[in-house]
Design a protein around this motif. Structure first.
Motif, short mmCIF file in Angstrom:
data_model
loop_
_atom_site.label_atom_id
_atom_site.label_comp_id
_atom_site.label_asym_id
_atom_site.label_seq_id
_atom_site.Cartn_x
_atom_site.Cartn_y
_atom_site.Cartn_z
N GLU A 168 -96.13 19.43 2.32
CA GLU A 168 -94.98 18.51 2.21
C GLU A 168 -94.53 18.03 3.59
O GLU A 168 -94.17 16.86 3.76
N ARG A 169 -94.54 18.90 4.57
CA ARG A 169 -94.16 18.52 5.94
C ARG A 169 -95.12 17.46 6.47
O ARG A 169 -94.69 16.46 7.06
N ARG A 170 -96.40 17.67 6.25
CA ARG A 170 -97.40 16.70 6.70
C ARG A 170 -97.27 15.37 5.96
O ARG A 170 -97.33 14.30 6.56
N ALA A 171 -97.06 15.44 4.65
CA ALA A 171 -96.92 14.22 3.85
C ALA A 171 -95.70 13.43 4.27
O ALA A 171 -95.74 12.20 4.35
N ARG A 172 -94.61 14.10 4.58
CA ARG A 172 -93.38 13.40 5.00
C ARG A 172 -93.56 12.80 6.40
O ARG A 172 -93.06 11.72 6.69
N ALA A 173 -94.31 13.50 7.28
CA ALA A 173 -94.58 12.96 8.62
C ALA A 173 -95.43 11.71 8.55
O ALA A 173 -95.17 10.73 9.25
N VAL A 174 -96.42 11.71 7.67
CA VAL A 174 -97.29 10.55 7.50
C VAL A 174 -96.52 9.38 6.91
O VAL A 174 -96.67 8.24 7.35
N SER A 175 -95.66 9.66 5.93
CA SER A 175 -94.92 8.56 5.29
C SER A 175 -93.82 7.98 6.18
O SER A 175 -93.38 6.87 5.98
N SER A 176 -93.39 8.72 7.21
CA SER A 176 -92.34 8.21 8.10
C SER A 176 -92.89 7.41 9.27
O SER A 176 -92.13 6.88 10.07
N ARG A 177 -94.20 7.31 9.38
CA ARG A 177 -94.81 6.55 10.48
C ARG A 177 -94.73 5.08 10.25
O ARG A 177 -94.66 4.48 9.31
#
Length: 177
Positions: A168-177
Motif C-alpha cells: 500500500e505504501r508503494r502503491a500510494r507513492a506511485v499514485s502521488s507522482r
C-alpha cells in the motif's frame, strides 16, 4: 426395540494427522471446502472487520486509541466466536483477527483480509482433509490442543500485515507522482 436400526449423527472424534489418504470422503470434503470456505470467510470479515471494528472504534474519539479499541474488541469477539478452550488457540484466533483488521485499515477495504482469510482457511482445511487418512476430521479446540507452534502461524499473519503495508505504501507513492 430389538432388531431395529437407529441412525444417529455424531461429530468425528479429533484425531490429528494420521496419514495421507484420499477416499470418497476426502473428495467430498474438498468439494465442500471449495464451495463454502469463501462464504464463511466473507461473512466473518464483513461481521468483524466491517461492522464490529468500526462500531467499537466509534466508542473513542481520538483516532489511534479508537483503532486500538476497535481492533481489540473485534479481535476478542472473533476469538470468542471460534469457541476455543485452549489459550494458545484463543491467542492465535485473536492474532488472526487483529492482523486482518490491520489489513483492512491499511488497505482501506475488506478485499485483502477476505483474500487472506479464504487462503488461510482453504489451506488449513485442505491439509487437514488429505492428512486424515481418508476420514473426516474435526477441529480440536479443547484445552491443551494448541501449543507454541502456533507462534509460527502468528508470525506469518504479522508478516502478511507488513507485506500489505509495504504494498500500500508503494502503491500510494506511485499514485502521488
Amino acid at each position: 426395540m430389538p432388531g431395529s436400526v437407529s441412525w444417529r449423527w455424531s461429530r468425528p472424534t479429533p484425531r490429528g494427522w494420521t496419514a495421507f489418504g484420499v477416499t470418497g470422503t476426502t473428495v467430498g470434503m474438498l468439494v465442500i471446502i471449495v464451495l463454502s470456505t469463501h462464504v464463511q470467510a466473507v461473512g466473518e470479515e464483513l461481521m468483524f472487520r466491517s461492522a464490529v471494528l468500526p462500531a467499537a472504534a466509534s466508542w473513542v474519539r481520538a483516532v489511534r486509541p479508537a483503532l486500538v479499541v476497535g481492533l481489540v474488541v473485534s479481535g476478542l469477539g472473533f476469538a470468542v466466536v471460534h469457541r476455543s478452550a485452549d489459550p494458545w488457540l484463543f491467542g492465535y484466533y485473536t492474532v488472526v483477527a487483529i492482523s486482518t483488521g490491520l489489513m483492512a485499515i491499511i488497505s482501506r477495504g475488506i478485499e485483502v483480509p477476505v483474500a487472506f482469510h479464504v487462503a488461510n482457511n482453504v489451506l488449513f482445511t485442505t491439509v487437514n482433509t488429505v492428512m486424515a487418512d481418508g476420514e473426516a476430521f474435526a477441529i480440536d479446540r479443547s484445552s491443551d490442543s494448541g501449543d507454541a507452534s502456533l507462534l509460527i502461524l502468528g508470525a506469518v499473519n504479522i508478516a502478511m500485515v507488513v507485506l500489505v503495508w509495504l504494498h500500500e505504501r508503494r502503491a500510494r507513492a506511485v499514485s502521488s507522482r
